[in-house]
Motif scaffolding. Structure first.
Motif, mmCIF file in Angstrom:
data_model
loop_
_atom_site.group_PDB
_atom_site.id
_atom_site.type_symbol
_atom_site.label_atom_id
_atom_site.label_comp_id
_atom_site.label_asym_id
_atom_site.label_seq_id
_atom_site.Cartn_x
_atom_site.Cartn_y
_atom_site.Cartn_z
ATOM 1 N N LEU A 149 29.677 6.742 9.057
ATOM 2 C CA LEU A 149 29.364 6.216 7.729
ATOM 3 C C LEU A 149 28.842 4.789 7.804
ATOM 4 O O LEU A 149 27.887 4.416 7.108
ATOM 5 N N THR A 152 25.160 4.292 8.446
ATOM 6 C CA THR A 152 24.204 4.584 7.369
ATOM 7 C C THR A 152 23.999 3.397 6.435
ATOM 8 O O THR A 152 23.136 3.440 5.564
ATOM 9 N N ARG A 153 24.764 2.335 6.610
ATOM 10 C CA ARG A 153 24.717 1.201 5.690
ATOM 11 C C ARG A 153 23.591 0.242 6.073
ATOM 12 O O ARG A 153 23.261 0.094 7.255
ATOM 13 N N ASP A 154 23.065 -0.463 5.061
ATOM 14 C CA ASP A 154 21.975 -1.397 5.328
ATOM 15 C C ASP A 154 22.507 -2.760 5.765
ATOM 16 O O ASP A 154 23.724 -2.995 5.790
ATOM 17 N N ARG A 188 23.109 5.370 15.754
ATOM 18 C CA ARG A 188 21.844 5.711 15.091
ATOM 19 C C ARG A 188 20.861 6.347 16.080
ATOM 20 O O ARG A 188 20.132 7.284 15.725
ATOM 21 N N ALA A 209 27.024 11.696 10.130
ATOM 22 C CA ALA A 209 26.859 11.563 8.686
ATOM 23 C C ALA A 209 26.018 12.716 8.149
ATOM 24 O O ALA A 209 25.142 13.250 8.844
ATOM 25 N N GLY A 211 23.973 12.571 5.437
ATOM 26 C CA GLY A 211 22.744 12.192 4.757
ATOM 27 C C GLY A 211 22.982 12.202 3.261
ATOM 28 O O GLY A 211 23.919 12.832 2.766
ATOM 29 N N PRO A 218 28.505 8.769 0.249
ATOM 30 C CA PRO A 218 28.158 9.073 1.630
ATOM 31 C C PRO A 218 29.310 9.805 2.312
ATOM 32 O O PRO A 218 30.471 9.462 2.139
ATOM 33 N N ALA A 220 30.683 12.258 5.962
ATOM 34 C CA ALA A 220 30.518 12.537 7.387
ATOM 35 C C ALA A 220 31.498 13.613 7.808
ATOM 36 O O ALA A 220 32.581 13.750 7.226
#
Length: 255
Positions: A149, A152-154, A188, A209, A211, A218, A220
């Motif tokens: 998870l 997936t974070r920015d 990633r 994850a 998606g 979000p 996973a």
């Protein structure tokens, strides 16, 4: 002490949030200690919560979470949509591995307080014991689903996340921002996350994850295995495929 201007709903939540894994049954006296509510107000509130089935009286003059609260929780999209759709794919993953299978979502009121909330779990007699349970939560940086998870974070979200210190669960836990960022880059690149004895000694986890899916946080899916049985080259593709299948089923259901 509780705020005198606090509303009834806020006081009810103050009581309900006292129940934990460590203290699933609490006396009125203990609830008074934890909430700071006056005895008279607390007893009226406990009577109302019991009447509506949100609390249940237990042995030893204690209270536990009531059936009605569980029933309402099962109406959440995390149960009706995510978990129910994911279960057949989780079962296939369990049949392929014979190991614990976990489904978790990102619970993040703010990034610095975020955690992995477990909403689904499959296990068997041959599966290694784990600390997880449905409805339980664990840190993001020490769990496979949590790392999946996090990946997936920015950048802005992660900057706020790293503002809080990372607590050590075992001697293998990653608590360095630099080291964890490198681990997330590897996650990633290969498409799945791993942990090696970072939450529980002897346990390895592999997770991916799902998606984004509209209307859901979000999520996973992952497996937890014993260190001696941890074949990541085999488990990684299985977990990634399960995540893809779950997302595809969720998207198909929402059309």
């Amino acid at each position: 002490m509780a705020d005198e201007g606090e509303g009834m709903l806020a006081r009810a939540m103050r009581v309900l949030q006292c129940f934990t894994d460590d203290e699933p049954a609490l006396s009125a006296a203990r609830l008074g200690e934890l909430t700071g509510l006056p005895s008279s107000s607390l007893h009226r509130l406990l009577a109302s919560l019991t009447e509506f089935g949100l609390l249940t009286r237990a042995a030893g003059h204690r209270y536990t979470i009531g059936v009605r609260l569980w029933e309402l929780g099962e109406l959440s999209p995390l149960s009706l949509h995510l978990r129910e759709t994911a279960l057949p794919h989780m079962l296939r993953l369990y049949e392929a591995t014979g190991e614990n299978v976990h489904l978790a979502v990102l619970d993040a009121p703010t990034p610095d307080t975020a955690s992995a909330l477990y909403v689904g779990r499959l296990t068997g007699t041959g599966s290694i014991p784990t600390l997880s349970r449905m409805g339980g939560r664990h840190p993001l940086h020490t769990t496979g689903v949590g790392k999946a998870l996090l990946a997936t974070r920015d950048a802005l979200w992660l900057e706020r996340y790293f503002a809080a210190p990372l607590e050590r669960e075992t001697t293998h836990s990653i608590t360095s921002e630099r080291e964890l960022r490198l681990d997330l880059e590897r996650t990633r690149a290969r498409g799945y996350a791993t942990t090696h004895e970072e939450m529980t000694l002897g346990n390895v986890s592999v997770a991916a994850a799902l998606g984004p899916v509209d209307g859901l946080p979000p999520a996973a899916v992952g497996v937890v295995v014993h260190l001696e049985r941890a074949d990541e080259r085999r488990l990684g593709p299985l977990v990634v495929q399960a995540a893809r299948d779950i997302r595809a089923a969720l998207l198909a259901d929402s059309r």
